[in-house]
Scaffold this motif. Structure first.
Motif, mmCIF file in Angstrom:
data_model
loop_
_atom_site.group_PDB
_atom_site.id
_atom_site.type_symbol
_atom_site.label_atom_id
_atom_site.label_comp_id
_atom_site.label_asym_id
_atom_site.label_seq_id
_atom_site.Cartn_x
_atom_site.Cartn_y
_atom_site.Cartn_z
ATOM 1 N N PRO A 97 -42.798 15.614 34.659
ATOM 2 C CA PRO A 97 -41.813 15.709 35.744
ATOM 3 C C PRO A 97 -41.625 17.119 36.305
ATOM 4 N N ALA A 98 -41.704 18.150 35.481
ATOM 5 C CA ALA A 98 -41.513 19.514 35.986
ATOM 6 C C ALA A 98 -42.643 19.886 36.953
ATOM 7 N N GLU B 108 -37.179 12.218 48.958
ATOM 8 C CA GLU B 108 -36.546 11.069 48.291
ATOM 9 C C GLU B 108 -36.858 11.080 46.796
ATOM 10 N N LYS B 109 -38.109 11.350 46.452
ATOM 11 C CA LYS B 109 -38.525 11.350 45.048
ATOM 12 C C LYS B 109 -37.866 12.515 44.309
ATOM 13 N N LEU B 110 -37.742 13.668 44.952
ATOM 14 C CA LEU B 110 -37.090 14.821 44.337
ATOM 15 C C LEU B 110 -35.621 14.521 44.010
ATOM 16 N N VAL B 111 -34.953 13.820 44.900
ATOM 17 C CA VAL B 111 -33.557 13.438 44.650
ATOM 18 C C VAL B 111 -33.492 12.551 43.411
ATOM 19 N N ARG B 112 -34.394 11.578 43.329
ATOM 20 C CA ARG B 112 -34.392 10.662 42.176
ATOM 21 C C ARG B 112 -34.743 11.387 40.880
ATOM 22 N N LEU B 113 -35.635 12.360 40.964
ATOM 23 C CA LEU B 113 -36.027 13.103 39.759
ATOM 24 C C LEU B 113 -34.916 14.039 39.281
ATOM 25 N N SER B 114 -34.018 14.401 40.174
ATOM 26 C CA SER B 114 -32.941 15.334 39.831
ATOM 27 C C SER B 114 -31.749 14.639 39.168
ATOM 28 N N LYS B 115 -31.766 13.311 39.154
ATOM 29 C CA LYS B 115 -30.648 12.560 38.577
ATOM 30 C C LYS B 115 -30.788 12.450 37.087
#
Length: 118
Positions: free
Chosen positions: A86-87, A111-118
């Motif tokens: 993920p990093a 969109e994917k970055l937002v989901r990965l930040s959760k």
């Protein structure tokens, strides 16, 4: 077109062979980068992530001004997610957003970055 038809028919191994035959037969074609990208898509769809990552990365390094670079950068991010990195995926997706902010691929990356930040 034949290779893409094979891809669309879920015949991924034959599509890879056809895309690679095209690249070998027409190494100077403006479509070599696209063919290389679709080889990556075939591998990605087969969950062969190492080969997919190699193909997408090659599109970026070999054809830095090519029309498939934003999509290849997006798929590098997706592939890294699938490889449980993920990093590295975030880094790749952010690089896409920074380099091609108005592309459709960048919108998907955001969109994917937002989901990965959760």
């Amino acid at each position: 077109m034949k290779a893409f038809g094979l891809f669309s028919a879920n015949n991924y191994n034959a599509a890879i062979d056809a895309f690679e035959a095209f690249m070998k037969a027409y190494p100077d074609s403006e479509y070599v980068g696209n063919a290389m990208y679709w080889v990556g898509e075939c591998y990605y769809t087969q969950h062969n992530y190492n080969e997919a990552l190699e193909s997408f990365s090659k599109v970026i390094s070999t054809f830095p001004d090519g029309n498939k670079v934003p999509d290849a950068m997006l798929k590098v991010g997706y592939t890294l997610i699938s490889m449980n990195e993920p990093a590295k995926a975030k880094e790749s997706l952010q690089a896409l957003v920074d380099k091609f902010p108005k592309s459709q691929a960048a919108a998907k990356a955001r969109e994917k970055l937002v989901r990965l930040s959760k």
